[in-house]
Scaffold this active site. Structure first.
Site, PDB file in Angstrom:
ATOM      1  N   LYS A 112       1.016  -1.080   0.145  1.00 56.86           N
ATOM      2  CA  LYS A 112      -0.009   0.072   0.144  1.00 56.86           C
ATOM      3  C   LYS A 112       0.771   1.207   0.080  1.00 56.86           C
ATOM      4  CE  LYS A 112      -4.263  -2.104   1.045  1.00 56.86           C
ATOM      5  NZ  LYS A 112      -5.618  -2.027   1.797  1.00 56.86           N
ATOM      6  N   LYS A 197      -4.026  -9.914  -7.107  1.00 57.92           N
ATOM      7  CA  LYS A 197      -5.299 -10.462  -6.411  1.00 57.92           C
ATOM      8  C   LYS A 197      -6.574  -9.458  -6.908  1.00 57.92           C
ATOM      9  CE  LYS A 197      -5.900  -8.176  -2.030  1.00 57.92           C
ATOM     10  NZ  LYS A 197      -6.636  -8.021  -1.050  1.00 57.92           N
ATOM     11  N   LYS A 200     -10.513  -4.320  -4.056  1.00 54.71           N
ATOM     12  CA  LYS A 200     -11.328  -3.191  -3.867  1.00 54.71           C
ATOM     13  C   LYS A 200     -10.550  -1.925  -4.488  1.00 54.71           C
ATOM     14  CE  LYS A 200     -13.220  -4.202   0.456  1.00 54.71           C
ATOM     15  NZ  LYS A 200     -13.131  -3.493   1.529  1.00 54.71           N
TER      16      LYS A 200
HETATM   17  P1  ATP Z   1      -8.007  -4.537  -0.525  1.00 49.94           P
HETATM   18  O1  ATP Z   1      -7.882  -5.405  -1.641  1.00 49.94           O
HETATM   19  O2  ATP Z   1      -8.592  -2.924  -1.307  1.00 49.94           O
HETATM   20  O3  ATP Z   1      -6.930  -4.384   0.315  1.00 49.94           O
HETATM   21  P2  ATP Z   1      -9.592  -6.124   0.933  1.00 49.94           P
HETATM   22  O4  ATP Z   1     -10.651  -6.316  -0.294  1.00 49.94           O
HETATM   23  O5  ATP Z   1      -8.398  -6.826   1.114  1.00 49.94           O
HETATM   24  O6  ATP Z   1      -9.289  -4.823   0.158  1.00 49.94           O
HETATM   25  P3  ATP Z   1     -11.294  -6.131   3.095  1.00 49.94           P
HETATM   26  O7  ATP Z   1     -12.674  -5.651   2.865  1.00 49.94           O
HETATM   27  O8  ATP Z   1     -11.063  -5.745   4.374  1.00 49.94           O
HETATM   28  O9  ATP Z   1     -10.200  -5.733   2.208  1.00 49.94           O
HETATM   29  O10 ATP Z   1     -11.248  -7.771   2.872  1.00 49.94           O
HETATM   30  C1  ATP Z   1     -12.284  -8.565   3.425  1.00 49.94           C
HETATM   31  C2  ATP Z   1     -12.061 -10.234   3.305  1.00 49.94           C
HETATM   32  O11 ATP Z   1     -11.908 -10.245   1.994  1.00 49.94           O
HETATM   33  C3  ATP Z   1     -10.379 -10.101   4.102  1.00 49.94           C
HETATM   34  O12 ATP Z   1     -10.846 -11.517   4.806  1.00 49.94           O
HETATM   35  C4  ATP Z   1      -9.575 -10.559   2.979  1.00 49.94           C
HETATM   36  O13 ATP Z   1      -8.606 -11.780   3.155  1.00 49.94           O
HETATM   37  C5  ATP Z   1     -10.556 -11.160   1.726  1.00 49.94           C
HETATM   38  N1  ATP Z   1     -10.004 -11.053   0.388  1.00 49.94           N
HETATM   39  C6  ATP Z   1      -9.799  -9.775  -0.168  1.00 49.94           C
HETATM   40  N2  ATP Z   1      -9.445  -9.816  -1.276  1.00 49.94           N
HETATM   41  C7  ATP Z   1      -9.450 -11.311  -1.677  1.00 49.94           C
HETATM   42  C8  ATP Z   1      -9.501 -11.943  -2.736  1.00 49.94           C
HETATM   43  N3  ATP Z   1      -8.792 -11.550  -4.134  1.00 49.94           N
HETATM   44  N4  ATP Z   1      -9.764 -13.395  -2.868  1.00 49.94           N
HETATM   45  C9  ATP Z   1      -9.974 -14.057  -1.493  1.00 49.94           C
HETATM   46  N5  ATP Z   1     -10.300 -13.265  -0.632  1.00 49.94           N
HETATM   47  C10 ATP Z   1     -10.043 -11.746  -0.589  1.00 49.94           C
END
Ligand code: ATP
Ligand code: LTN
Length: 328
Positions: A112, A197, A200
């Protein structure tokens, strides 16, 4: 006594099918067996800039997503992190036993910071201490199990280290939590770049299928999804793009992996993408209808009672921590 689960997501952007398959789906599946607490981590969200005019709305909308995904407030506790001030308080105590070195090793911080221009001088301190707040979230509730995606594994290991350190130096105050990472779906990749990955905070929305995407948007994104060379539709680590798409198909259709491969044998990418779009759209349709059903008033009552219940547990843990550290 049933074992406890804690997890959360940030109200920072739209949830995508990666969030659903990596985390939310398991929150729902584990609800009946465990005492579950699911949090909207709005204090984590501001580690990157958010628009104050829409942030509260996004926070409430995320609660609706939890409920529409199947989190049942009759079984599970749902609350907003900032409604339980113990999270910020325990973070301070834990930050005093955290080390710069261990936080500097966190890959999410490094990623980040890189995205923000890579200038250490200008990187936010909140971004740096983010994992300490996450440790406080988990440890306040004497959590046994934390369902998360692969990207959060390192933060969970830090949480365990901090809990062990505190217990050793001040006396037992915390249960040592374990990660629950699903064997398939823990890391859904971007449709635009299978090396990254699905995220968001990705500036390219074409890489993610959001839970609230409309049918034609979903079809377009899947049509344009990157594929690998070759024509086989199979699970193959050497062909990450097709493996990722087929994994999404497998998880959302419920069809076993070997049947998926059999089903698409001899078919081309065009057919496969058409069927995948259909499965995704049909999966999301009832979910999107449910999101619309929740009124803000109902939500308010659920979140209020969730926060009260959470504070009861968090308060006890914090009181023990303050006693053991000599603060009180
Ligand atoms: P960013 O990708 O912007 O950092 P994030 O999606 O990781 O945001 P959160 O909304 O806090 O942030 O994540 C919620 C959950 O989704 C967490 O348990 C994270 O590990 C899971 N997660 C996030 N991205 C993925 C992915 N691409 N595949 C599977 N699980 C995911
Ligand atoms: N860092 C997590 C969100 C999060 C979390 C938690 C997950 C904050 N606190 C406690 C599980 C348990 C993320 O997914 N970005």
């Amino acid at each position: 006594m049933r074992k406890r689960i804690f997890s959360g997501a940030q109200p920072t952007g739209e949830l995508h099918i990666g969030n659903y398959l990596g985390a939310l789906k398991n929150w729902v599946a584990l609800q009946n067996e465990y005492d579950c607490i699911y949090c909207i981590v709005n204090l984590h969200g501001i580690t990157l800039p958010q628009d104050p005019l829409t942030y509260r709305r996004k926070t409430l909308d995320l609660a609706k997503i939890y409920l529409a995904a199947g989190v049942d407030p009759a079984h599970s506790t749902v609350f907003i992190q900032s409604d339980v001030p113990e999270h910020a308080e325990l973070t301070w105590v834990l930050s005093c036993i955290s080390r710069m070195g261990e936080l500097e090793r966190m890959t999410q911080f490094k990623d980040k910071m890189q995205k923000g221009g890579g200038n250490r001088e200008r990187a936010g301190v909140g971004l740096f201490t983010y994992p300490v707040l996450m440790a406080a979230d988990i440890l306040l509730y004497q959590t046994d199990l934390v369902p998360i995606g692969q990207d959060q594994k390192q933060h969970l290991e830090l949480t365990r280290d901090l809990a062990e350190r505190f217990n050793r130096d001040f006396g037992e105050a915390f249960v040592i939590p374990e990660a629950f990472i699903p064997p398939v779906g823990a890391k859904i990749q971007s449709l635009a770049d299978p090396a990254k990955k699905m995220s968001k905070s990705d500036e390219n929305a074409a890489g993610s299928i959001f839970l609230l995407d409309k049918a034609d948007t979903i079809t377009k994104k899947i049509k344009r999804a990157v594929t690998d060379s070759g024509t086989d539709i199979s699970f193959d680590p050497a062909r990450p793009a097709i493996t990722n798409l087929l994994t999404i198909y497998h998880l959302l259709s419920g069809m076993p992996k070997d049947e998926c491969v059999e089903h698409f044998r001899g078919k081309g990418y065009g057919d496969f993408k058409g069927e995948l779009a259909e499965v995704v759209i049909e999966f999301l349709r009832p979910f999107q209808e449910r999101v619309e059903q929740y009124a803000d008033d109902d939500l308010g009552a659920i979140l209020k009672s969730g926060a009260e219940k959470a504070r009861g547990i968090a308060g006890e843990t914090l009181a023990a921590v303050y006693r053991k550290t000599g603060i009180k």
